[in-house]
Design an enzyme around this catalytic site. Sequence first.
Site, short mmCIF file in Angstrom:
data_model
loop_
_atom_site.label_atom_id
_atom_site.label_comp_id
_atom_site.label_asym_id
_atom_site.label_seq_id
_atom_site.Cartn_x
_atom_site.Cartn_y
_atom_site.Cartn_z
N CYS A 247 34.30 41.14 34.67
CA CYS A 247 35.11 41.63 35.58
C CYS A 247 35.68 42.92 35.37
O CYS A 247 35.14 43.89 34.87
CB CYS A 247 36.11 40.72 36.32
SG CYS A 247 37.29 40.11 34.99
N ARG A 252 39.06 37.32 35.68
CA ARG A 252 38.33 36.61 36.60
C ARG A 252 36.93 35.96 36.31
O ARG A 252 36.47 34.94 36.59
CB ARG A 252 38.24 37.77 37.98
CG ARG A 252 39.24 37.98 38.58
CD ARG A 252 39.06 39.10 39.61
NE ARG A 252 39.25 40.36 38.90
CZ ARG A 252 38.96 41.65 39.71
NH1 ARG A 252 38.59 41.51 41.08
NH2 ARG A 252 38.78 42.68 39.02
#
Lengths: 303, 143
Positions: A247, A252
Amino acid sequence: MGTSADPNPRFQEYAHPERLVSTEWTAEHLDDPEVVVVESDEDVLLYETGHIPGAVKIDWHVDLNDPVTRDYIDGEGFAALLGSRGIGRDTTVVIYGDKSNWWAAYALWVFTLFGHPDVRLLDGGRAKWIAEERPITTEVPERTPVDYPVVERDDSSIRAFRDDVLAHFGSPLVDVRSPLEYTGERTTAPEYPEESALRAGHIPSAQNVPWSKAAADDGTFRSRTELESIYEAGAGLSPDDDVIAYCRIGERSSHTWFVLAHLLGYEKVRNYDGSWTEWGSSVRVPIVKGEQPGEVPASLARA
Amino acid sequence: MTTEALPASLSDIRDEFLAVAVRDRLLLLLDFANDLPPLPERYGEHPERLERVTECQAPVFVAAEVEEGVVRVFAMAPAEAPTTRGFASVLVHGLDGLTVEAALAVPDDYPQTLGLGEAVSPLRLRGMTGLLGRIKRQLRAAA
């Protein structure tokens, strides 16, 4: 060692149901001496506003990152951190946090680098606990320090570095950022400082599967069937693939790593924590802009 | 760093942070977060008149105005983002009521002088630098 798994029938369809616990199970185990609950948030002050009674705080920036090198703490640092929180190598650790457990999943991934045997996520995280009006407190628990052994980090099986990504072309890459970050559109006005990467776009051949697709509205994970439809029917992955997820800074993609490794049972999933802040600032690495995954440059394609 | 030029409101806040241990600086920041003044009605009903600060991880909006030569600063950030609320509150309390010249003379590295780097991390502190930059930009445009 540790404590038994949450028998909640909702989790049994996942590949490794023992990695999840429900709010009900957590509430029943707050006084279990084998269990330590850890809060890990994006916002460093959220714990101070109120947390699950007895929970300790571990912050990804302040506690898990090395303060000098762009890396995680080492075996000694990890032993000191966990020991100070009263966590032994045999303790069952339950991690929860804000934002559908982004940062909790990140902390769980770092715990896994050190091979902590029993570390679980509280499904639904902080938001679900609060939505159910379960007790919270601002009282910080006094935990008796314990000896946690010094175990060196194993970066070889679930962590990918930039050079690993360069050598990975031909196998699936998953970009879990938002579509605007993936396409490389500029989202800030020209006179304002850009995000901390010098270039925008994505790594060639990466499929865009925003991390949040794996989370339901209440922050819990989607069902196995829904997850298979997102990652397998949608992004063409299969359980025997060698997958790297990334990410912007690796938080994430830890969430996606958790889904692929623990909920869908993929055996070879790595998180590229350097992610876009490294790739987008590296000299002469290939970048693709726009909605299509794009082609890998011939010189880097694997036979 | 030109500490002599710093208005008393801001140097008092800085001294308050530096006077306590790193761990207590977080709690002081939380006090500020809880003390972010509510928006006046004209913004409360029109949040689109506030500017979004994209350097912050959480949604935070600011507006800076000049009222008869005096700076007014308003900000809004959600309760689930206490760090960002705290940053906004420090700047609202420190800048509100200053003259435009005094506010524009505040060093851009003021957030780095509060001893918060160790407590919240330098990366998170960038959000406060972004807030200060945007407030000063709005003041320049309004002056």
